[in-house]
Design an enzyme around this catalytic site. Structure first.
Site, PDB file in Angstrom:
ATOM      1  N   ILE A 179       0.893  -1.159   0.000  1.00 34.03           N
ATOM      2  CA  ILE A 179       0.000   0.000   0.000  1.00 34.03           C
ATOM      3  C   ILE A 179       0.929   1.206   0.000  1.00 34.03           C
ATOM      4  O   ILE A 179       1.521   1.543   1.027  1.00 34.03           O
ATOM      5  CB  ILE A 179      -0.934   0.009   1.220  1.00 34.03           C
ATOM      6  N   PRO A 180       1.115   1.852  -1.148  1.00 34.15           N
ATOM      7  CA  PRO A 180       2.263   2.754  -1.351  1.00 34.15           C
ATOM      8  C   PRO A 180       2.082   4.159  -0.775  1.00 34.15           C
ATOM      9  O   PRO A 180       2.068   5.161  -1.502  1.00 34.15           O
ATOM     10  CB  PRO A 180       2.394   2.781  -2.872  1.00 34.15           C
ATOM     11  N   CYS A 181       2.003   4.254   0.539  1.00 30.89           N
ATOM     12  CA  CYS A 181       1.884   5.567   1.174  1.00 30.89           C
ATOM     13  C   CYS A 181       3.124   6.422   0.924  1.00 30.89           C
ATOM     14  O   CYS A 181       3.069   7.649   1.057  1.00 30.89           O
ATOM     15  CB  CYS A 181       1.600   5.423   2.667  1.00 30.89           C
ATOM     16  N   HIS A 182       4.237   5.796   0.545  1.00 28.67           N
ATOM     17  CA  HIS A 182       5.450   6.551   0.244  1.00 28.67           C
ATOM     18  C   HIS A 182       5.286   7.421  -1.002  1.00 28.67           C
ATOM     19  O   HIS A 182       6.083   8.339  -1.224  1.00 28.67           O
ATOM     20  CB  HIS A 182       6.635   5.595   0.052  1.00 28.67           C
ATOM     21  N   ARG A 183       4.260   7.175  -1.812  1.00 24.41           N
ATOM     22  CA  ARG A 183       4.066   7.942  -3.048  1.00 24.41           C
ATOM     23  C   ARG A 183       3.281   9.235  -2.828  1.00 24.41           C
ATOM     24  O   ARG A 183       2.968   9.938  -3.787  1.00 24.41           O
ATOM     25  CB  ARG A 183       3.345   7.075  -4.093  1.00 24.41           C
TER      26      ARG A 183
END
Length: 274
Positions: free
Chosen positions: A243-247
């Site tokens: 779940i790419p919260c880094h994006r």
């Protein structure tokens, strides 16, 4: 030592290099400067950095400057695909079909994992030491840690406090290999409020290598004034990378917060640009 463990052992050196870039990027330091700071020859440092991050140190420096982030954000409003299904427990057709997203039902949420077996363990990923946990429905946790794993393990057990926990480090490393080496499609089994799940599903639709802003995500889910709540929901994500919260970064193009550390967030973003 497997491939991911070998990558993981250099994570602290890479983290130290990123800290150096952060403090000195306005001067555009040379390869010799950062390798001397790390305590390696420039050739060895350049090799291990490229092998672990996917780009050269100088490419990374360029990719993480404020100007670069601002340029990428010019197209951020078109990144989120409006065809995404925001239903609570349904699956979505997501970019690259990399994951199936399954939200807990209201009854499962209430039971806090009762009669649920969770197999968890500790291994290595390109981003350091990693814990992963899985149920029969899918991965329910993927978290990074430094020396002690107690905090992330306690978080897992609190989130599913009635579940039965079974430790299996061998299975954990095999799962991490499937994610980071074999790039296999994974099922995710997530537990959160309707709002949190809608935010997480929205950011799943940001393509690898792209970035968006908290305000864009808020606008997309129909809550344009809920930017702070969106940031809180992203910060409460317990399945890192998948779940790419880094994006998601701030509107000013500042990298912003990350549960597992700002330096790690920059490594992940650079890794996805390669």
């Amino acid at each position: 030592m497997n491939k991911l463990e070998e990558k993981s052992k250099y994570y602290e050196d890479i983290k130290k290099a990123i800290e150096y870039f952060d403090k000195n990027y306005t001067y555009q330091p040379k390869l010799e400067d950062v390798s001397l700071h790390i305590g390696m020859s420039k050739h060895h440092f350049a090799r291990i950095f490229k092998e672990n991050v996917g780009v050269t140190p100088m490419q990374f420096l360029q990719a993480t400057t404020l100007a670069h982030a601002k340029e990428k954000l010019k197209s951020s409003t078109s990144i989120l695909d409006t065809s995404i299904d925001l239903g609570l427990s349904s699956s979505s057709r997501l970019h690259e079909l990399f994951v199936n997203f399954i939200g807990v039902t209201p009854n499962e949420y209430k039971k806090m994992g009762e009669n649920l077996n969770i197999i968890y363990g500790f291994g290595f990923s390109p981003f350091g030491k990693t814990m992963i946990a899985i149920t029969k429905k899918g991965i329910c946790s993927l978290e990074f840690y430094e020396e002690s794993y107690e905090e992330i393990l306690n978080r897992l057990k609190t989130n599913w406090n009635k579940a039965k926990f079974i430790r299996d480090d061998k299975n954990a490393q095999e799962l991490l290999d499937k994610i980071f080496i074999k790039k296999e499609k994974m099922n995710l089994f997530v537990k959160g409020t309707n709002f949190q799940i809608n935010v997480w599903k929205a950011i799943l639709n940001i393509k690898s290598g792209d970035i968006s802003t908290y305000s864009d995500v808020a606008e997309f889910i129909g809550k344009p004034k809920a930017v702070r709540a969106v940031a809180t929901a992203i910060g409460s994500n317990h399945i890192g990378f998948l779940i790419p919260c880094h994006r998601v970064i701030s509107k000013s193009a500042a990298i912003g917060g990350y549960r597992w550390g700002i330096d790690r967030k920059k490594v992940v973003l650079a890794y996805e640009e390669s």
